[in-house]
Design a protein around this motif. Structure first.
Motif, mmCIF file in Angstrom:
data_model
loop_
_atom_site.group_PDB
_atom_site.id
_atom_site.type_symbol
_atom_site.label_atom_id
_atom_site.label_comp_id
_atom_site.label_asym_id
_atom_site.label_seq_id
_atom_site.Cartn_x
_atom_site.Cartn_y
_atom_site.Cartn_z
ATOM 1 N N TYR A 5 14.423 20.555 12.733
ATOM 2 C CA TYR A 5 13.745 21.808 12.474
ATOM 3 C C TYR A 5 12.618 21.600 11.481
ATOM 4 C CZ TYR A 5 17.852 23.770 14.674
ATOM 5 O OH TYR A 5 18.835 24.073 15.553
ATOM 6 N N PHE A 32 18.369 31.768 12.946
ATOM 7 C CA PHE A 32 17.524 32.153 14.073
ATOM 8 C C PHE A 32 17.527 33.664 14.282
ATOM 9 C CE2 PHE A 32 17.636 27.637 14.933
ATOM 10 C CZ PHE A 32 16.289 27.438 15.151
ATOM 11 N N LYS A 36 14.088 35.912 14.240
ATOM 12 C CA LYS A 36 13.704 36.825 15.312
ATOM 13 C C LYS A 36 13.542 38.269 14.832
ATOM 14 C CE LYS A 36 16.783 35.570 18.582
ATOM 15 N NZ LYS A 36 17.434 35.828 19.881
ATOM 16 N N PHE B 58 6.660 31.903 16.154
ATOM 17 C CA PHE B 58 7.052 31.347 17.428
ATOM 18 C C PHE B 58 5.824 30.750 18.107
ATOM 19 C CE2 PHE B 58 10.398 34.550 16.649
ATOM 20 C CZ PHE B 58 11.476 33.692 16.674
ATOM 21 N N GLU B 89 17.564 29.589 23.138
ATOM 22 C CA GLU B 89 17.117 29.653 21.744
ATOM 23 C C GLU B 89 16.500 28.332 21.315
ATOM 24 O OE1 GLU B 89 17.295 32.383 20.079
ATOM 25 O OE2 GLU B 89 18.829 33.562 21.117
ATOM 26 N N SER B 90 15.714 28.359 20.256
ATOM 27 C CA SER B 90 15.098 27.147 19.705
ATOM 28 C C SER B 90 16.136 26.088 19.356
ATOM 29 C CB SER B 90 14.336 27.474 18.420
ATOM 30 O OG SER B 90 13.115 28.060 18.719
ATOM 31 N N LEU B 110 14.329 33.335 24.126
ATOM 32 C CA LEU B 110 14.685 34.163 22.953
ATOM 33 C C LEU B 110 15.805 35.137 23.294
ATOM 34 C CD1 LEU B 110 11.269 34.899 21.182
ATOM 35 C CD2 LEU B 110 12.998 33.224 20.565
ATOM 36 N N GLY B 111 16.802 34.608 23.986
ATOM 37 C CA GLY B 111 17.959 35.421 24.332
ATOM 38 C C GLY B 111 18.447 35.059 25.706
#
Lengths: 202, 202
Positions: A5, A32, A36, B58, B89-90, B110-111
């Motif tokens: 990261y 995370f 978001k 992002f 997710e990342s 993102l989900g």
């Protein structure tokens, strides 16, 4: 490079991972989640932490959380100073206050004895409790540490230390929870419930 | 009055309780942990949150976490642009990068789709994925959503949408974990492992 990261994300994960009960996976998930969130929502948490650290301190007398030198209970003259309820954490005070059964004062140990983790009386606010006995004219100490190994060890230690000083030292009762079911009680709790039986006033 | 927390403590408990996986009891425990910490330690968490929100954004292309407009992977010309790995997710990117097996690019949704919670493709970065196909000359999409109900629903949706566009859409294999034990595998995993059997190159 790409397999880790970026620094601010890693720093956030690391800090979250230091919180009690938050493992590395939860720390990642929470980090995370925060990333978001809308910035103002995430910063509300940062703000709450700083506010709490700025404004909240521990009561000079009983180590409950307080906004001034004394907590609301220690500042309240109507509370009986001769009886002190000893608890592990401030949150225990909230639980006991909700019962409305106790009109004395408190003393927060800010932890519990845990020989395995090297936490002895000197790491807790025990000395500060001793210093209160004389000036406040304390007559009874109710030890309200949790009914588990650490809580019992602490209670035993306090009883052995305080009884020779002529104080009455009591322990909250262990037993079946009200509304509980005998069938589902563990042996230890049931044993304690039998041991602590009381005469029925009939 | 005395039976509740002072406002800054309650605010902190409330904010912590909004984090995923943190119930009211954990929020209380963490709040008191923070109150007991030296101020600089507690403020480090507050600082990490603000830093992350300030510095981390992002990626404009793939929605991975990034410090500039593009994430390190999208900025890397050596990555194959014709193959995109779609993740939830990342943090999934970090896991896949650690394998060293993938040299393409990513797309973070993102989900994940969750009809019960009303999360459909329009709440995810699906439209943004579609917009990448043409300009980047994408040929294959590997759907790496988690192997659970939501992940499968999402994978199915993406496959149905992308296949008619002439793309190869694949799904990561489900099966026994390496080093795992057949005896302890659940039926579903074992079934998937059988279904996904491959010829042994011998």
């Amino acid at each position: 490079m790409a397999s880790t990261y970026t620094a601010p994300v890693q720093a956030l994960i690391d800090e979250l991972g230091r919180l009690p009960g938050i493992g590395p996976k939860s720390a990642q998930r929470i980090a995370f989640h925060l990333l978001k969130l809308p910035t103002e929502d995430a910063n509300r948490l940062a703000h709450a932490i700083r506010e709490a650290k700025d404004k909240v301190r521990f009561c000079d007398r009983c180590f409950n959380v307080a906004e001034g030198p004394l907590c609301p209970i220690c500042s309240d003259d109507r509370r009986d100073p001769t009886i002190i309820c000893v608890v592990e954490e401030s949150r225990d005070i909230v639980a006991i206050e909700k019962t409305g059964e106790f009109r004395g004062r408190y003393h927060v140990l800010l932890g519990v004895m845990n020989p395995l983790e090297g936490i002895g009386p000197e790491q807790l606010k025990v000395r500060e409790l001793l210093l209160r006995l004389e000036p406040e004219g304390v007559e009874e100490i109710i030890v309200c540490t949790n009914p588990n190994t650490e809580g019992e060890v602490t209670a035993m230690y306090l009883a052995r230390m305080l009884k020779p000083l002529g104080l009455k030292v009591t322990r909250i009762a262990s037993g079946l929870p009200v509304g509980g079911d005998l069938e589902y009680a563990d042996e230890l709790t049931l044993g304690r419930a039998l041991e602590g039986r009381r005469t029925i006033d009939a």
